[in-house]
Design an enzyme around this catalytic site. Structure first.
Site, PDB file in Angstrom:
ATOM      1  N   GLU A 151       0.785  -1.240   0.000  1.00  0.00           N
ATOM      2  CA  GLU A 151       0.000   0.000   0.000  1.00  0.00           C
ATOM      3  C   GLU A 151       0.820   1.296   0.000  1.00  0.00           C
ATOM      4  O   GLU A 151       0.578   2.194   0.805  1.00  0.00           O
ATOM      5  CB  GLU A 151      -0.959  -0.012   1.202  1.00  0.00           C
ATOM      6  CG  GLU A 151      -1.845  -1.248   1.208  1.00  0.00           C
ATOM      7  CD  GLU A 151      -2.787  -1.328   2.398  1.00  0.00           C
ATOM      8  OE1 GLU A 151      -2.664  -0.521   3.333  1.00  0.00           O
ATOM      9  OE2 GLU A 151      -3.642  -2.219   2.395  1.00  0.00           O
ATOM     10  N   GLU A 259      -6.005 -10.940  -1.201  1.00  0.00           N
ATOM     11  CA  GLU A 259      -6.805 -10.756   0.023  1.00  0.00           C
ATOM     12  C   GLU A 259      -8.281 -10.777  -0.349  1.00  0.00           C
ATOM     13  O   GLU A 259      -9.009  -9.819  -0.119  1.00  0.00           O
ATOM     14  CB  GLU A 259      -6.433  -9.433   0.710  1.00  0.00           C
ATOM     15  CG  GLU A 259      -4.950  -9.319   1.012  1.00  0.00           C
ATOM     16  CD  GLU A 259      -4.577  -8.099   1.852  1.00  0.00           C
ATOM     17  OE1 GLU A 259      -5.455  -7.480   2.452  1.00  0.00           O
ATOM     18  OE2 GLU A 259      -3.374  -7.788   1.887  1.00  0.00           O
TER      19      GLU A 259
HETATM   20  C1  GLA Z   1      -4.993  -4.658   4.393  1.00  0.00           C
HETATM   21  C2  GLA Z   1      -3.697  -5.345   4.749  1.00  0.00           C
HETATM   22  C3  GLA Z   1      -3.922  -6.656   5.442  1.00  0.00           C
HETATM   23  C4  GLA Z   1      -4.999  -6.558   6.487  1.00  0.00           C
HETATM   24  C5  GLA Z   1      -6.242  -6.028   5.860  1.00  0.00           C
HETATM   25  C6  GLA Z   1      -7.347  -5.988   6.873  1.00  0.00           C
HETATM   26  O1  GLA Z   1      -5.563  -5.131   3.261  1.00  0.00           O
HETATM   27  O2  GLA Z   1      -2.877  -5.591   3.650  1.00  0.00           O
HETATM   28  O3  GLA Z   1      -2.755  -7.037   6.064  1.00  0.00           O
HETATM   29  O4  GLA Z   1      -4.595  -5.759   7.546  1.00  0.00           O
HETATM   30  O5  GLA Z   1      -5.977  -4.733   5.391  1.00  0.00           O
HETATM   31  O6  GLA Z   1      -7.507  -7.187   7.526  1.00  0.00           O
END
Ligand code: GLA
Length: 356
Positions: A151, A259
């Site tokens: 990020e 994710e």
């Molecule tokens: C972001 C992070 C993850 C996690 C999510 C929420 O996407 O990359 O590590 O913290 O937020 O669970």
């Protein structure tokens, strides 16, 4: 007697074929690993344990490889949770995706300090190197891929980078390349990813593309983009997703959906209290809408067979999802493939059927 024995054997064979067909990772075995993000405490839950063994071929620690957990103070390492997850994966012939080494959140202040003052770029890089070498070195040969930088790109405005990140404030954009170089030195065989959310949004996507293009031009060892699949029943559209995958594939990068969860609410970032009446009660209609979205996503993934090298769900069952409390405190969400009773949801069958 012999005949009976043979028919019993064929029955066992048939049952195992049927069971295998119902295993998510079994269905994807020839394509890519199917991962789940877990906390080590979840591994002690017998129902989660069975789901993981049957359906998943890769694990990612959701928190226990983040800097605030693994190195809360300089030189003080906590590996217990991460070790337990790696051990479970090895026992069950699963891969492990490491997450994450350099991020502006869940990273203790000591990284950015030097005797109580802001660290210089040189000291910051010493901290970074020492941390990456310790963590990547510990799991060398056990963790096959890392989210090296998480990020780093800004959501809004003209700026490409997240300029308020303490990494950026001290080192400028150069910290990104530096993190990849250290990770590559620490384990030359690990596959290294840049990981971010809302990658499908045109403005953010263009910024990420520009950054990755520049890194590749400079010979920085980044091999993949992790597209956090924190999506919803509303976004992204099929078109946005396809364009996104095409764009990053054109850079020659591998793509992993890192994710994945499909929220039943619109995407929001800032935490807030729940509004009256906004809590959705799980019902067949929502279940089917969500299943259709999962089916669409996986059908699009099918169009990129050489590029997509993994899909990781951000959890296993709806009762253990970060989205139950975020961004709206106390609001329940239902983003995963298994419900709170550990049962398969329509979304699960939609994903399996998308491969037929
Ligand atoms: C972001 C992070 C993850 C996690 C999510 C929420 O996407 O990359 O590590 O913290 O937020 O669970």
């Amino acid at each position: 007697m012999k005949m009976r024995y043979i028919s019993l054997l064929s029955c066992v064979f048939l049952v195992s074929v049927v069971l295998k067909a119902q295993s998510l990772s079994g269905v994807f075995a020839k394509k890519y690993p199917i991962g789940a993000a877990v906390s080590s405490f979840m591994l002690k839950n017998p129902s989660i344990d069975s789901l993981l063994r049957l359906h998943f071929s890769s694990l990612t620690p959701d928190n226990e490889m983040k800097p605030e957990v693994t190195e809360p103070q300089e030189g003080v390492f906590h590996w217990t949770g991460a070790d337990a997850i790696v051990h479970f994966a090895q026992q069950n012939h699963m891969k492990v995706r490491g997450h994450c080494l350099v991020w502006h959140q869940q990273t203790p202040n000591w990284f950015f300090e030097d005797h109580g003052k802001q660290a210089s770029k040189k000291v910051l890089y010493e901290h970074m190197k020492e941390h990456i070498f310790a963590e990547v070195g510990r799991y060398k040969g056990k963790v096959y891929a890392w989210d090296v930088v998480n990020e780093a790109i800004s959501d809004n405005g003209k700026s490409i980078y997240r300029t308020e990140s303490p990494w950026y404030k001290i080192a400028g954009k150069d910290y990104i390349a530096q993190a990849f170089r250290y990770a590559h030195q620490a384990d030359p065989k690990a596959v290294l990813f840049y990981n971010d959310y809302n990658v499908f949004m045109p403005a953010k996507r263009a910024k990420i593309y520009a950054m990755l293009k520049e890194l590749l031009k400079e010979g920085v060892p980044v091999q993949g983009i992790g597209i956090q699949g924190h999506w919803s029943i509303y976004e992204p559209s099929e078109k946005e997703l396809k364009e996104t995958l095409q764009l990053f594939a054109s850079l020659g990068l591998k793509i992993q959906i890192t994710e994945m969860d499909v929220s039943v609410y619109h995407w929001e970032k800032n935490e807030r209290a729940m509004r009256p009446g906004e809590q959705i009660v799980w019902n067949d209609s929502i279940a089917n809408i969500q299943a259709a979205r999962y089916a669409m996503f996986f059908r699009v993934f099918n169009e990129f067979p050489k590029v997509i090298t993994g899909v990781t769900f951000w959890g296993v069952t709806d009762n253990y999802s970060w989205l139950n409390n975020y961004p709206v405190r106390g609001r329940r969400n239902y983003p995963l493939l298994f419900d709170k009773f550990y049962q398969e949801k329509p979304a699960f069958h939609a994903v399996i059927n998308s491969q037929r």
